[in-house]
Design a protein around this motif. Structure first.
Motif, PDB file in Angstrom:
ATOM      1  N   ASN A 503      60.677  44.587   8.225  1.00 16.92           N
ATOM      2  CA  ASN A 503      60.094  44.063   7.136  1.00 16.92           C
ATOM      3  C   ASN A 503      58.311  44.100   7.532  1.00 16.92           C
ATOM      4  OD1 ASN A 503      59.589  42.118   9.115  1.00 16.92           O
ATOM      5  ND2 ASN A 503      61.012  40.608   8.074  1.00 16.92           N
ATOM      6  N   ALA A 504      57.445  43.915   6.804  1.00 13.42           N
ATOM      7  CA  ALA A 504      55.982  43.949   7.177  1.00 13.42           C
ATOM      8  C   ALA A 504      55.506  43.303   8.220  1.00 13.42           C
ATOM      9  CB  ALA A 504      55.372  43.626   5.815  1.00 13.42           C
ATOM     10  N   GLU A 505      56.044  42.091   8.449  1.00 19.84           N
ATOM     11  CA  GLU A 505      55.928  41.056   9.517  1.00 19.84           C
ATOM     12  C   GLU A 505      56.372  41.796  11.043  1.00 19.84           C
ATOM     13  OE1 GLU A 505      56.356  36.717  11.054  1.00 19.84           O
ATOM     14  OE2 GLU A 505      57.395  37.282   9.363  1.00 19.84           O
ATOM     15  N   SER A 506      57.575  42.271  10.851  1.00 17.28           N
ATOM     16  CA  SER A 506      57.949  43.032  12.177  1.00 17.28           C
ATOM     17  C   SER A 506      57.209  44.437  12.543  1.00 17.28           C
ATOM     18  CB  SER A 506      59.489  43.233  11.791  1.00 17.28           C
ATOM     19  OG  SER A 506      60.140  42.118  11.684  1.00 17.28           O
ATOM     20  N   TYR A 507      56.889  45.007  11.422  1.00 18.04           N
ATOM     21  CA  TYR A 507      56.162  46.083  11.818  1.00 18.04           C
ATOM     22  C   TYR A 507      54.629  45.804  12.514  1.00 18.04           C
ATOM     23  CZ  TYR A 507      58.751  50.025   9.931  1.00 18.04           C
ATOM     24  OH  TYR A 507      59.670  51.160   9.881  1.00 18.04           O
ATOM     25  N   GLY A 508      54.063  44.663  11.656  1.00 17.72           N
ATOM     26  CA  GLY A 508      52.811  44.285  12.288  1.00 17.72           C
ATOM     27  C   GLY A 508      52.756  43.806  13.893  1.00 17.72           C
ATOM     28  N   GLN A 509      53.564  43.109  14.194  1.00 23.08           N
ATOM     29  CA  GLN A 509      53.826  42.531  15.418  1.00 23.08           C
ATOM     30  C   GLN A 509      54.022  43.819  16.520  1.00 23.08           C
ATOM     31  OE1 GLN A 509      56.958  39.641  14.950  1.00 23.08           O
ATOM     32  NE2 GLN A 509      55.731  37.921  14.063  1.00 23.08           N
ATOM     33  N   THR A 510      55.060  44.667  15.973  1.00 22.95           N
ATOM     34  CA  THR A 510      55.390  45.634  17.076  1.00 22.95           C
ATOM     35  C   THR A 510      54.247  46.679  17.086  1.00 22.95           C
ATOM     36  OG1 THR A 510      57.715  45.285  16.348  1.00 22.95           O
ATOM     37  CG2 THR A 510      57.404  47.381  17.448  1.00 22.95           C
ATOM     38  N   ILE A 511      53.557  47.010  15.951  1.00 19.15           N
ATOM     39  CA  ILE A 511      52.480  47.875  16.232  1.00 19.15           C
ATOM     40  C   ILE A 511      51.461  47.369  17.115  1.00 19.15           C
ATOM     41  CG2 ILE A 511      50.517  48.985  14.806  1.00 19.15           C
ATOM     42  CD1 ILE A 511      52.492  49.176  12.568  1.00 19.15           C
ATOM     43  N   ALA A 512      51.054  45.977  16.998  1.00 19.96           N
ATOM     44  CA  ALA A 512      50.033  45.349  17.913  1.00 19.96           C
ATOM     45  C   ALA A 512      50.463  45.534  19.368  1.00 19.96           C
ATOM     46  CB  ALA A 512      49.812  43.681  17.416  1.00 19.96           C
ATOM     47  N   ARG A 513      51.939  45.324  19.383  1.00 18.37           N
ATOM     48  CA  ARG A 513      52.261  45.197  21.004  1.00 18.37           C
ATOM     49  C   ARG A 513      52.128  46.701  21.360  1.00 18.37           C
ATOM     50  NH1 ARG A 513      56.262  41.766  19.403  1.00 18.37           N
ATOM     51  NH2 ARG A 513      58.025  43.509  18.844  1.00 18.37           N
ATOM     52  N   LEU A 514      52.596  47.827  20.525  1.00 18.00           N
ATOM     53  CA  LEU A 514      52.454  49.119  21.006  1.00 18.00           C
ATOM     54  C   LEU A 514      50.858  49.769  21.046  1.00 18.00           C
ATOM     55  CD1 LEU A 514      54.501  51.409  21.248  1.00 18.00           C
ATOM     56  CD2 LEU A 514      54.160  52.137  19.076  1.00 18.00           C
TER      57      LEU A 514
END
Length: 589
Positions: A503-514
């Motif tokens: 979902n959008a939230e998971s993508y947002g958090q993961t991209i920030a970590r990446l």
């Protein structure tokens, strides 16, 4: 000052010309053995015996039961470019034999003492020819059964500088064994024997059926390889690929157990190497090498084997077609080896390496397509488990036959592994590695089919100046990977669209970590970027799962391509059968 007179051009003596040519053909005993084996195989031999002394440095003999050489042709066989395998220029464009240049015997004879004893089929008498350093010493009648024996002694006796570059006898012996193994893998109906002095080192009986061919492969690469390899056959547009492909989890630190044959010829080719590496790209642990025995067969006119005197290189007429066929075929085979897949290591009864056949070949590796869903990931993940009902510690015997291949979850071990029971025994699943593969395959398929999910409300992510700089550097690659991200303000990114999978939230958090990790962008590869996203978004260690979540994860894994390994090549599933469990507890003793 007078100018020097130009040097006169003259013809080289035949002996000197042969010694120069020998530098391309005869590098060591193993290269001599390869040439002599090819001659025997082209002569239709069904039994070949090799005898060595000193690893082939002191003595090398190849004896066969082929059609032999006519007595009058025996001296001609030692002349350069004299051959029975080519008759016209047209033959050169469609070479169907292993040898064809007519250089091997004269090159060998120019740098060693060579003795040929041959009797042609239908002749009453054999003939013998002895040569030393390119000079015929003896030509006489002799006795022998139909076939040919070639004996080499005192290699490089007249060019001692070349002998200094050879290695010790054990190392040269190992090279000779490698050559014989290659021949044995390419020519199953032929029996091979190798002796070092009186000691038999290798023996391969003629393999005339499917079981015999599998046993020969196991004799060369070991029974362990057969237990971790799958046999397959695929054909498309005049190209036929078959053989034994090692599973990614069975690998080596060196690529020394890789056998690839083009029309039964062992070759090294960059097109082939790149296609194989690409097929294993995201399932093999880094710096490791797969094991395989593969056969590519195509019409002789589609491949040029006249590239180098050693004949170890080829040139394809349509290299792109060959590369894509190899890549997609091997990728398909690897993808379809999911947990619980029954592995076939024995070829069909009628199968053996050979020219392409127009008949429809069996395609034993079929699996259902992965179904993609929409909405929140965990809601989709748990949904299939809702119909399972309450999970009991054990299942009735009559239900075992209908169990899924990974069975049903029983417990979570240290919030890291899923313990499940299936019809065969027990299954251990690494929850992070399994979820990582599931997410990665979903995102790859979504990107390839352009099935991008657009978020009605963008997910806003707050990032540091360093992360913002990394985003500006990697924005194009993110877009190629299917991620639509924009700058929404100072220190803020907005995720508008992304591949299916999270979902959008998971993508947002993961991209920030990446974005906080420089190494994630090192190679600039879209697949590697998606693999990084999947790794960072997957279930972590110490995440407690319910039985419903565990079972849903197992069902998703069963339907995922390449599910046996995570994106880094680590295994996702380990299965222990009841028999293996009994042995662990010494039951039945």
């Amino acid at each position: 000052m007078t100018a020097e007179a130009p040097a006169r051009i003259h013809r080289l003596a035949a002996t000197l010309a042969n010694q120069i040519a020998a530098g391309e053909v005869v590098e060591r005993p193993a290269s001599i053995l390869k040439e002599l084996l090819e001659n025997s195989l082209d002569a239709g031999a069904r039994r070949i015996t090799v005898r060595l002394e000193g690893g082939g440095l002191d003595f090398l003999q190849v004896e066969d039961d082929g059609v032999g050489i006519l007595p009058d042709d025996l001296p001609l066989a030692l002349e350069r470019h004299a051959t029975s395998k080519l008759h016209s220029v047209q033959d050169l464009h469609a070479i169907a034999t292993l040898g064809f240049r007519g250089e091997a015997l004269p090159a060998i004879a120019s740098v060693a003492r060579l003795d040929i004893l041959s009797r042609a089929a239908g002749c009453n008498q054999a003939a013998r020819l002895q040569v030393a350093g390119g000079v015929v010493v003896i030509h006489e009648a002799a006795a022998r059964a139909p076939g040919t024996t070639v004996r080499i002694t005192e290699l490089f006796f007249n060019v001692p500088a070349r002998r200094k570059f050879l290695r010790a006898a054990p190392a040269e012996l190992a090279r000779n064994q490698k050559v014989l193994r290659q021949a044995a893998l390419a020519h199953f109906p032929v029996a091979f024997q190798l002796y070092q002095g009186p000691r038999g080192l290798l023996q391969f009986p003629a393999a005339t059926d499917a079981q015999g061919r599998a046993e020969r492969v196991g004799g060369v690469l070991g029974e362990e390889f057969l237990r971790h390899a799958v046999y397959f056959e695929l054909e498309d547009r005049g190209l036929r690929l078959s053989g034994w492909l090692g599973l990614p989890t069975h690998n080596r630190a060196r690529g020394d157990e890789q056998y690839f044959f083009v029309n039964q010829r062992p070759v090294r080719d960059p097109v082939i190497t790149h296609a194989v590496r690409a097929a294993y790209a995201d399932v093999l642990y880094k710096e490791r090498h797969p094991l395989f025995v593969l056969y590519l067969n195509l019409a002789p006119e589609l491949v040029d084997v006249n590239v180098h005197p050693a004949k170890a290189e080829v040139r394809f007429r349509d290299a792109r077609l060959v590369h894509d066929f190899l890549f997609h075929s091997l990728q398909r085979v690897i993808a379809e080896q999911r947990p619980g897949t029954v592995i076939s290591t024995t070829p069909p009864l009628s199968s053996q390496p050979g020219p392409p056949s127009p008949a429809n070949l069996p395609l034993p590796l079929r699996a259902p397509a992965v179904e993609e869903g929409q909405g929140d990931y965990w809601e989709r993940l748990v949904a299939p488990a809702k119909s399972l009902g309450p999970m009991a510690p054990s299942l009735p015997d009559d239900a075992l036959a209908d169990q899924p291949v990974l069975g049903y979850a029983l417990a979570q071990i240290h919030e890291r592994f899923i313990l499940a029971q299936n019809a065969a025994g027990i299954v251990l699943v690494d929850q992070h590695a399994a979820h990582e593969r599931i997410l990665y395959e979903k995102m790859k398929k979504s990107r390839q089919q352009n099935e991008i999910q657009e978020f009605i409300i963008p997910e806003y992510v707050h990032v540091s100046p360093a992360q913002m700089a990394q985003f500006e550097h990697a924005e194009i690659m993110l877009r190629k990977a299917g991620l639509e991200i924009s700058v929404a303000g100072p220190g803020t990114l907005a995720v508008h669209a992304a591949p299916l999978g999270m979902n959008a939230e998971s993508y947002g958090q993961t991209i920030a970590r990446l974005l906080a990790e420089e190494g994630a962008w090192a190679r600039g590869d879209e697949d590697e970027l998606l693999a990084g996203l999947a790794c960072r978004a997957a279930i972590k260690v110490n995440r407690k799962l319910s039985l419903g979540e565990m079972n849903a994860l197992l069902r998703q894994l069963e339907a995922t391509p390449r599910a046996g390994q995570c994106n880094h090549g680590r295994p996702t599933v380990i299965e222990l059968s009841l028999g293996e469990l009994d042995r662990l507890f010494l039951r039945g003793r």
